[in-house]
Structures are given as structure tokens and as C-alpha cells.
Design an enzyme around this catalytic site. Structure first.
Site, mmCIF file in Angstrom:
data_model
loop_
_atom_site.group_PDB
_atom_site.id
_atom_site.type_symbol
_atom_site.label_atom_id
_atom_site.label_comp_id
_atom_site.label_asym_id
_atom_site.label_seq_id
_atom_site.Cartn_x
_atom_site.Cartn_y
_atom_site.Cartn_z
ATOM 1 N N ARG A 9 31.831 -42.113 21.287
ATOM 2 C CA ARG A 9 31.276 -40.771 21.431
ATOM 3 C C ARG A 9 31.921 -39.773 20.484
ATOM 4 O O ARG A 9 31.263 -38.990 19.842
ATOM 5 C CB ARG A 9 31.455 -40.282 22.866
ATOM 6 C CG ARG A 9 30.464 -40.881 23.800
ATOM 7 C CD ARG A 9 30.866 -40.662 25.213
ATOM 8 N NE ARG A 9 32.000 -41.507 25.560
ATOM 9 C CZ ARG A 9 32.415 -41.728 26.780
ATOM 10 N NH1 ARG A 9 31.836 -41.129 27.783
ATOM 11 N NH2 ARG A 9 33.411 -42.535 27.018
ATOM 12 N N LYS A 30 40.528 -49.337 41.020
ATOM 13 C CA LYS A 30 39.784 -48.089 40.885
ATOM 14 C C LYS A 30 38.524 -48.137 41.738
ATOM 15 O O LYS A 30 37.606 -48.890 41.440
ATOM 16 C CB LYS A 30 39.407 -47.886 39.404
ATOM 17 C CG LYS A 30 39.618 -46.466 38.918
ATOM 18 C CD LYS A 30 39.540 -46.391 37.410
ATOM 19 C CE LYS A 30 38.231 -45.829 36.928
ATOM 20 N NZ LYS A 30 38.121 -45.826 35.471
ATOM 21 N N SER A 37 29.889 -40.850 32.700
ATOM 22 C CA SER A 37 29.553 -41.062 34.107
ATOM 23 C C SER A 37 30.292 -40.047 34.971
ATOM 24 O O SER A 37 29.720 -39.478 35.904
ATOM 25 C CB SER A 37 29.938 -42.477 34.536
ATOM 26 O OG SER A 37 29.240 -43.428 33.785
ATOM 27 N N HIS A 64 24.721 -44.775 27.939
ATOM 28 C CA HIS A 64 24.864 -46.237 28.000
ATOM 29 C C HIS A 64 23.562 -46.912 27.578
ATOM 30 O O HIS A 64 23.572 -47.865 26.797
ATOM 31 C CB HIS A 64 25.165 -46.697 29.433
ATOM 32 C CG HIS A 64 26.489 -46.285 29.989
ATOM 33 N ND1 HIS A 64 26.612 -45.653 31.198
ATOM 34 C CD2 HIS A 64 27.750 -46.419 29.507
ATOM 35 C CE1 HIS A 64 27.888 -45.428 31.457
ATOM 36 N NE2 HIS A 64 28.607 -45.870 30.442
HETATM 37 P P1 ADP Z 1 34.782 -47.920 30.406
HETATM 38 O O1 ADP Z 1 35.429 -47.529 31.699
HETATM 39 O O2 ADP Z 1 35.003 -49.358 30.036
HETATM 40 O O3 ADP Z 1 35.006 -46.992 29.247
HETATM 41 P P2 ADP Z 1 32.174 -46.763 30.643
HETATM 42 O O4 ADP Z 1 31.150 -47.105 31.682
HETATM 43 O O5 ADP Z 1 32.749 -45.406 30.681
HETATM 44 O O6 ADP Z 1 33.245 -47.890 30.773
HETATM 45 O O7 ADP Z 1 31.560 -47.014 29.199
HETATM 46 C C1 ADP Z 1 31.040 -48.264 28.819
HETATM 47 C C2 ADP Z 1 30.692 -48.222 27.344
HETATM 48 O O8 ADP Z 1 29.673 -47.255 27.096
HETATM 49 C C3 ADP Z 1 31.839 -47.823 26.430
HETATM 50 O O9 ADP Z 1 31.701 -48.502 25.216
HETATM 51 C C4 ADP Z 1 31.637 -46.356 26.235
HETATM 52 O O10 ADP Z 1 32.231 -45.878 25.061
HETATM 53 C C5 ADP Z 1 30.126 -46.313 26.143
HETATM 54 N N1 ADP Z 1 29.597 -45.008 26.486
HETATM 55 C C6 ADP Z 1 29.788 -44.289 27.603
HETATM 56 N N2 ADP Z 1 29.113 -43.125 27.550
HETATM 57 C C7 ADP Z 1 28.487 -43.108 26.345
HETATM 58 C C8 ADP Z 1 27.658 -42.167 25.656
HETATM 59 N N3 ADP Z 1 27.371 -40.996 26.203
HETATM 60 N N4 ADP Z 1 27.199 -42.502 24.431
HETATM 61 C C9 ADP Z 1 27.527 -43.682 23.885
HETATM 62 N N5 ADP Z 1 28.317 -44.597 24.458
HETATM 63 C C10 ADP Z 1 28.790 -44.319 25.674
#
Ligand code: ADP
Length: 163
Positions: free
Chosen positions: A94, A45, A131, A21
Site C-alpha cells: 500500500r 490474535k 481491515s 484485497h
Molecule cells: P496480514 O495480517 O498478513 O498483513 P492482511 O489481511 O492485512 O494480512 O493483508 C493481506 C495482504 O493484502 C497483504 O499482502 C496486504 O499488504 C494486502 N493488502 C491489505 N490491504 C490492501 C489494500 N488496501 N491494497 C492492497 N493490498 C492490500
């Protein structure tokens, strides 16, 4: 010339924020005058961290970026964009597994509001990182170095120790 500051939002669950992130947030902060990291509130959630805790963690680990602020919101991201005058959503991609879902949301958001979505390719170092995977790794004592900020690592250990 348009003198309005350019603004983008990085929305997500951030439960908790990872270096994947942070990579996207820091790169977005170099492209836009202002970047707002928005933690979306999903009452259906239950997360490991409360929304307030997630916001505080993101604030702490992004404080070196002068143009990044953190907020939370319950509702459609495009409604947040409209009320804060933000024309762009930045999302990290990703792998192809992210693509179908992200495309559908981006197209719906554009149809509803005209807000654009900019996809940023993840740094290869983080393309496997999520996460939920971090929660699993830390829960069982796996090596998290370089994948989450140290503060987040500590909070994960504390939170997961009795799980
Ligand atoms: P959501 O539940 O909305 O997908 P996340 O917290 O999982 O929320 O992800 C928020 C944003 O960060 C999304 O655009 C996701 O694709 C991006 N993201 C999550 N992990 C990574 C990573 N390892 N590399 C790049 N972008 C990421």
C-alpha cells in the site's frame, strides 16, 4: 515446455476481506493459472471474524473468478507453499509503511525455502484501506461504500452493532 499450471498464494488475515484485497486477488488471478487465498490462523490474535467465517466470506466474494480457491493454514506460509507446490507468494503493497515489514518477511521466506514473493502495487483507490480501519469506520456508522463488498458490509454491521 513446462505444462505444470502456474500457482500463487495470497496469504493474509483477511479480517475481513476488503476491496483492496479483492483488487490484488483479481489481478493475481489474471497472472496465474491458479490462485489460492490462504487465511493464516493466528491463535494469539483473536479476530472479529472466525477463520471459518473469513474463508466463507472470501469464497462468496471471489466466486466469479474461476481460478481462485480459498484455504486456511496454521504455520509458516512457506511450509504451505512447499506442501501445495506453490512457488510464488503475492502480497499487496500500500505505502512505504508496508515496505520494511514485507521486505523482511520476503527475504526470510526466500532464505528458508526459495519461494519468491511478488509485490503488487495497490490500486491508488485503496492505498489507505485496511481491515482494521474498516472495522472502525463501520462501527461508528461511517460510509463504507466502495471499500468492502456489500456482503462484508452487512456482516460487519451485524457483528459490530453490540460492540
Ligand atoms: P496480514 O495480517 O498478513 O498483513 P492482511 O489481511 O492485512 O494480512 O493483508 C493481506 C495482504 O493484502 C497483504 O499482502 C496486504 O499488504 C494486502 N493488502 C491489505 N490491504 C490492501 C489494500 N488496501 N491494497 C492492497 N493490498 C492490500
Amino acid at each position: 515446455m513446462d505444462s505444470k499450471p502456474s500457482r500463487a498464494v495470497c496469504p493474509g488475515s483477511f479480517d475481513p476481506v476488503t476491496n483492496g484485497h479483492l483488487d490484488i486477488i483479481s489481478r493475481a488471478s489474471r497472472l496465474y493459472d491458479e490462485v489460492i487465498v490462504m487465511v493464516s490462523i493466528n491463535l494469539a490474535k483473536r479476530g472479529l471474524f472466525t477463520v471459518e467465517e473469513r474463508v466463507d466470506l472470501i469464497r462468496e466474494v471471489t466466486k466469479e473468478y474461476g481460478n481462485v480457491t480459498v484455504d486456511s493454514f496454521r504455520g509458516l506460509t512457506v511450509d504451505y507453499c512447499k506442501s501445495h507446490d506453490i512457488p510464488v507468494i503475492v502480497r499487496g503493497l500500500r505505502a512505504v509503511t508496508d515496505y520494511d515489514y514485507e521486505l523482511q518477511i520476503a527475504q526470510m521466506n526466500h532464505r528458508m525455502s526459495g519461494v519468491e514473493t511478488l509485490f503488487m502495487a495497490t490500486a491508488p483507490d485503496y492505498s489507505f484501506l485496511s481491515s482494521s480501519l474498516m472495522k472502525e469506520v463501520v462501527k461508528w456508522g461511517g460510509d463504507a461504500s466502495g471499500l468492502v463488498p456489500e456482503l462484508v458490509h452487512q456482516r460487519l454491521i451485524e457483528r459490530l452493532k453490540d460492540d
